[in-house]
Motif scaffolding. Structure first.
Motif, PDB file in Angstrom:
ATOM      1  N   GLY A  15       0.916  -1.242  -0.046  1.00 42.54           N
ATOM      2  CA  GLY A  15       0.075   0.008  -0.219  1.00 42.54           C
ATOM      3  C   GLY A  15       0.767   1.344  -0.157  1.00 42.54           C
ATOM      4  N   VAL A  16       2.073   1.283  -0.214  1.00 40.85           N
ATOM      5  CA  VAL A  16       3.000   2.396  -0.219  1.00 40.85           C
ATOM      6  C   VAL A  16       2.676   3.097  -1.675  1.00 40.85           C
ATOM      7  CG1 VAL A  16       5.297   3.317   0.090  1.00 40.85           C
ATOM      8  CG2 VAL A  16       4.381   1.609   1.639  1.00 40.85           C
ATOM      9  N   HIS A  17       2.811   4.483  -1.743  1.00 40.01           N
ATOM     10  CA  HIS A  17       2.919   5.166  -2.849  1.00 40.01           C
ATOM     11  C   HIS A  17       3.970   5.861  -3.394  1.00 40.01           C
ATOM     12  CE1 HIS A  17      -1.560   5.837  -1.183  1.00 40.01           C
ATOM     13  NE2 HIS A  17      -1.541   4.699  -1.909  1.00 40.01           N
ATOM     14  N   VAL A  18       4.848   6.169  -2.332  1.00 37.29           N
ATOM     15  CA  VAL A  18       5.904   7.103  -2.514  1.00 37.29           C
ATOM     16  C   VAL A  18       7.208   6.589  -1.695  1.00 37.29           C
ATOM     17  CG1 VAL A  18       7.106   9.294  -2.396  1.00 37.29           C
ATOM     18  CG2 VAL A  18       4.582   9.243  -3.109  1.00 37.29           C
ATOM     19  N   THR A  19       8.433   6.297  -2.328  1.00 38.06           N
ATOM     20  CA  THR A  19       9.556   6.105  -1.554  1.00 38.06           C
ATOM     21  C   THR A  19      10.356   7.378  -1.567  1.00 38.06           C
ATOM     22  OG1 THR A  19      11.418   4.429  -1.417  1.00 38.06           O
ATOM     23  CG2 THR A  19      10.614   5.144  -3.854  1.00 38.06           C
ATOM     24  N   PHE A  20      10.963   7.524  -0.393  1.00 35.71           N
ATOM     25  CA  PHE A  20      12.045   8.408  -0.255  1.00 35.71           C
ATOM     26  C   PHE A  20      13.153   8.115  -0.830  1.00 35.71           C
ATOM     27  CE2 PHE A  20       9.130   9.499   3.668  1.00 35.71           C
ATOM     28  CZ  PHE A  20       8.495  10.578   2.835  1.00 35.71           C
ATOM     29  N   SER A  21      13.541   7.829  -1.932  1.00 35.29           N
ATOM     30  CA  SER A  21      14.669   7.104  -2.580  1.00 35.29           C
ATOM     31  C   SER A  21      14.543   7.317  -3.988  1.00 35.29           C
ATOM     32  CB  SER A  21      14.773   5.568  -2.375  1.00 35.29           C
ATOM     33  OG  SER A  21      16.018   4.959  -3.021  1.00 35.29           O
ATOM     34  N   PRO A  22      15.738   7.669  -5.048  1.00 30.42           N
ATOM     35  CA  PRO A  22      17.117   7.565  -4.439  1.00 30.42           C
ATOM     36  C   PRO A  22      17.581   8.776  -3.756  1.00 30.42           C
ATOM     37  CG  PRO A  22      16.865   8.108  -6.632  1.00 30.42           C
ATOM     38  CD  PRO A  22      15.545   7.984  -6.213  1.00 30.42           C
ATOM     39  N   MET A  23      18.448   8.490  -2.710  1.00 31.02           N
ATOM     40  CA  MET A  23      19.443   9.328  -2.220  1.00 31.02           C
ATOM     41  C   MET A  23      20.788   9.512  -3.043  1.00 31.02           C
ATOM     42  SD  MET A  23      21.019   9.870   1.508  1.00 31.02           S
ATOM     43  CE  MET A  23      22.598  10.129   1.695  1.00 31.02           C
ATOM     44  N   VAL A  24      20.934  10.599  -3.965  1.00 30.02           N
ATOM     45  CA  VAL A  24      21.827  10.694  -4.851  1.00 30.02           C
ATOM     46  C   VAL A  24      23.053  11.725  -4.362  1.00 30.02           C
ATOM     47  CG1 VAL A  24      20.330   9.990  -6.584  1.00 30.02           C
ATOM     48  CG2 VAL A  24      20.587  12.667  -6.227  1.00 30.02           C
ATOM     49  N   ASP A  25      23.097  12.015  -3.072  1.00 29.95           N
ATOM     50  CA  ASP A  25      24.079  13.055  -2.665  1.00 29.95           C
ATOM     51  C   ASP A  25      25.603  12.416  -2.807  1.00 29.95           C
ATOM     52  OD1 ASP A  25      22.025  14.683  -1.533  1.00 29.95           O
ATOM     53  OD2 ASP A  25      21.936  13.282   0.131  1.00 29.95           O
ATOM     54  N   LEU A  26      26.264  13.243  -3.669  1.00 24.84           N
ATOM     55  CA  LEU A  26      27.799  13.038  -3.819  1.00 24.84           C
ATOM     56  C   LEU A  26      28.295  13.250  -2.313  1.00 24.84           C
ATOM     57  CD1 LEU A  26      30.063  13.814  -6.900  1.00 24.84           C
ATOM     58  CD2 LEU A  26      30.759  14.608  -4.723  1.00 24.84           C
ATOM     59  N   VAL A  27      29.288  12.360  -2.119  1.00 23.34           N
ATOM     60  CA  VAL A  27      29.993  12.207  -1.015  1.00 23.34           C
ATOM     61  C   VAL A  27      31.540  12.161  -1.034  1.00 23.34           C
ATOM     62  CG1 VAL A  27      29.320   9.874  -0.145  1.00 23.34           C
ATOM     63  CG2 VAL A  27      29.955  11.455   1.493  1.00 23.34           C
ATOM     64  N   ARG A  28      32.135  12.547  -0.183  1.00 23.95           N
ATOM     65  CA  ARG A  28      33.706  12.441  -0.161  1.00 23.95           C
ATOM     66  C   ARG A  28      34.369  12.284   0.953  1.00 23.95           C
ATOM     67  NH1 ARG A  28      35.104  17.521  -4.331  1.00 23.95           N
ATOM     68  NH2 ARG A  28      34.959  16.411  -6.289  1.00 23.95           N
TER      69      ARG A  28
END
Length: 720
Positions: free
Chosen positions: A129-142
């Motif tokens: 029953g989920v409609h939206v996912t909080f993904s993708p996380m695309v934050d560049l990280v170093r």
């Protein structure tokens, strides 16, 4: 429902009802949730009442078809106009079938497998029953000190963008309204969340706009170009202004420049957090600034709910801004088909049939195999079936291999490493050896006793899941001392040792890589992790993962990344004095293991690299070709990588930039010619005036197996 009907619905809403559409609340606020009535402490102090809840636009954290149907049914009865809830959740790398963490997935360099993992996650979550996912996380990280590196796809903007697109395709498919097995994707965290100072979560981000556009924005843009329906704001500041109230970022760049017309949602509590940030004196100012910045949904604080009505009545906020935000939310509900089917996708029978199905578990196992990276191997792997194995360490029999964002994943249903190895051989004994952060004399003696009878020691080491993920920043990124002590004690036996690492970040591996004979980086490999690692250790599968984030030699190097700039006094320059160059006196400049690196049970040789022309004109392209030979005795997969350097730019350019890659499989002795197409568009970058252009002049081209291990450079001239 047509666009005309949506606008008519908007006109029927009272101001109070419209404002409540902009609110997102957690599951326990809603009738029908399994946790209803459990709101206590800070949540109760929010002042939420039934009138607000019945008009709220979205809910996060519901789980299971029974619960989502129950909540939606109760909500529809209470809502005056029958407007359904949007159901959102953190489906990060699987719903209940947990795939490797995203950083691990990116190490597969397999876009199709990444897309498939998102497709399976969407199928399971939509059945619930989920409609939206909080993904993708695309934050560049170093910076590996940041706990959320496990949720990113690494340090390279091009590769991040490719994985962003793959995840969005997997979640959303091609027809959200009619394909009930898909979810709307919410790309996050806009923007530059991965660049917090000191690797500390929620911390200040301060960089030039050119740096922001060149490295941190491309992956968000790629996800939106692929059709991501939502954007989540970051917790951090951007140019001194928190993202949740940053009009220049949200309205000017995201909406006007990029043309994004979907929903913008704050992260948890981020609107109210503008007060401690110091850019809002109170909740009313926070509401004012966030709405003007273009934030449509406020997650889990009530600045909009408590203050927008008064701001409109005082003439400080134009009600048209609220109408715009509400209409975007209604349009998303329409795209998902919720007005026609409020229970979209929720199906108890389908949920029972597909969640954690054998097919999904096999896909998770396959991707886990592809995601592990062999960092070191001094002729000890693969293991042989006739060898006696001592499996020792806190992860020998531990289900905490799913990662910190595995929400509904079950540690009890995860395949532990011991179980995976036991399925391969009966010649195995095990001992815990130590806890993750502590060790006793009894544990050490038991480990030594078990190890003395073995031919090979397999050490199962790592971080417990709370040591990474959100709010999981660490200044010391070595393994805990207890595990290093265990490793040192076992070394005294003189036995071959293999370390398998379960962790969510690149580590400082001193005390491990310099002690053991082989290192397999397994990350948090997911539900089938133990089986996948066993496949690799015994050679039933050949390691093919390659790093997408550099492993530092020491934490003092951080941030350390492959696409760095040169300096006026580079280390190793022919005319440089030994001391007066850019270097550390006590450690190398280079990382321990660089971006793109990974070993196999076979070897690959590169030869005959060529470029189709030594000149490129505008509108033209070049072909870069290289031969790759499997020079070993078993079949294996190689990730062939293409890098380019702009030798003299208008501003300083990186020493190398990834511009393409191909993952190929070769039989022993097989030769394959790999060709890359290089275009002028790929040579463009943001100049000092932020224009996106290429430079006339010389370019160097590198082909190889990692950012460090490349053939001698080819070159060409770009003619304008």
């Amino acid at each position: 429902m047509t666009d005309q009907q949506l606008n008519a619905l908007l006109k029927e809403l009272t101001l109070e009802e419209k404002i409540s559409q902009l609110l997102q609340l957690a599951a326990p606020f809603f009738d029908g949730s399994g946790t209803e009535g459990q709101i206590t402490g800070p949540m109760a102090s929010m002042g939420i009442n039934d009138d607000i809840v019945k008009n709220t636009g979205s809910v996060l954290g519901l789980s299971g078809a029974i619960e989502t149907i129950s909540v939606q049914e109760a909500h529809m009865k209470k809502n005056r106009l029958g407007i359904p809830l949007l159901v959102m959740a953190d489906i990060i790398h699987g719903y209940k079938t947990i795939f490797p963490v995203p950083l691990a997935i990116s190490c597969s360099w397999d876009l199709e497998a990444a897309e498939r993992s998102a497709e399976i996650a969407a199928a399971e979550a939509s059945a619930a029953g989920v409609h939206v996912t909080f993904s993708p996380m695309v934050d560049l990280v170093r910076d590996p000190r940041w706990g959320r590196v496990m949720e990113t796809t690494g340090e390279d903007p091009y590769l991040n963008g490719e994985f962003a697109r793959a995840f969005v395709r997997g979640y959303q498919g091609k027809d959200l309204k009619n394909d009930l097995t898909r979810l709307a994707a919410c790309v996050k965290h806009f923007a530059a969340y991965g660049a917090g100072e000191g690797g500390r979560d929620y911390n200040t981000v301060d960089m030039s706009e050119r740096q922001l556009r060149e490295y941190y924005l491309p992956a968000y843009k790629a996800a939106l170009d692929e059709g991501a329906e939502l954007v989540m704001t970051a917790f951090n500041t951007v140019d001194g202004i928190p993202a949740a109230g940053n009009k220049r970022l949200m309205r000017d760049l995201l909406r006007k420049e990029w043309g994004f017309d979907g929903v913008v949602i704050s992260d948890w509590g981020a609107v109210k957090e503008m007060i401690p940030h110091g850019v809002a004196a109170d909740e009313a100012e926070a509401a004012y600034k966030s709405l003007l910045a273009g934030v449509d949904i406020e997650m889990m604080t009530t600045c909009y709910e408590n203050h927008l009505k008064q701001l409109v009545e005082n003439g400080e906020v134009d009600e048209a801004l609220i109408d715009e935000a509400v209409l975007r939310i209604l349009e998303l509900k329409q795209k998902l088909g919720l007005f026609d089917n409020p229970y979209r996708g929720a199906d108890v029978n389908r949920e029972r049939e597909i969640v954690l199905s054998a097919e999904h578990r096999q896909a998770a196992r396959d991707l886990a195999v592809k995601s592990c990276v062999l960092l070191k191997n001094e002729s000890v792997l693969p293991l042989k079936k006739e060898q006696n194995i001592a499996l020792i360490g806190p992860f020998a029999q531990n289900g905490d291999i799913l990662g910190p964002w595995s929400w509904l994943g079950s540690k009890e249903e995860a395949v532990q490493l011991y179980d995976g190895l036991k399925a391969k051989t009966s010649r195995i004994v095990t001992a815990q050896g130590s806890d993750i952060e502590s060790v006793t004399a009894t544990q050490l003696e038991e480990a030594l006793s078990v190890a003395r009878e073995a031919d090979v020691i397999v050490l199962a080491l790592g971080e417990h899941s709370d040591m990474s993920g959100e709010a999981g920043s660490r200044a010391n990124i070595r393994l805990p001392d207890a595990q290093l002590e265990l490793t040192a004690k076992l070394k005294s036996l003189g036995k071959p040792m293999v370390a398998v690492l379960f962790n969510g970040r690149p580590l400082d591996l001193h005390g491990v890589y310099d002690v053991v004979d082989a290192v397999l980086e397994a990350w948090y490999p997911g539900t089938e992790g133990g089986a996948a690692v066993a496949d690799l250790l015994y050679g039933d599968s050949n390691p093919s993962g390659r790093l997408t984030m550099s492993f530092p030699f020491a934490v003092g190097q951080v941030p350390v990344y492959y696409n760095n700039f040169n300096t006026g006094r580079p280390q190793g320059a022919p005319d440089a004095q030994v001391r007066y160059v850019s270097q550390y006196l006590d450690i190398p400049n280079a990382p321990l293991y660089p971006f793109g690196y990974g070993l196999s049970y076979t070897t690959f040789a590169y030869s005959d690299a060529s470029i189709s022309s030594d000149r490129m004109a505008l509108g033209q392209s070049l072909e870069v070709t290289v031969k790759v030979t499997n020079t070993g005795e078993v079949a294996g997969e190689e990730v062939v990588q293409l890098y380019v350097r702009d030798v003299a730019g208008e501003v300083v350019r990186p020493l190398k930039e990834l511009k393409g890659f191909r993952k190929i499989k070769l039989q022993p002795g097989e030769v394959q010619e790999v060709t890359f197409l290089l275009t002028e568009e790929q040579l463009r970058y943001h100049h000092s005036d932020l224009s996106l252009l290429s430079d006339a002049g010389e370019f160097a081209v590198f082909v190889g197996s990692s950012s460090r291990d490349v053939l001698q450079a080819l070159s060409f001239q770009l003619i304008k």
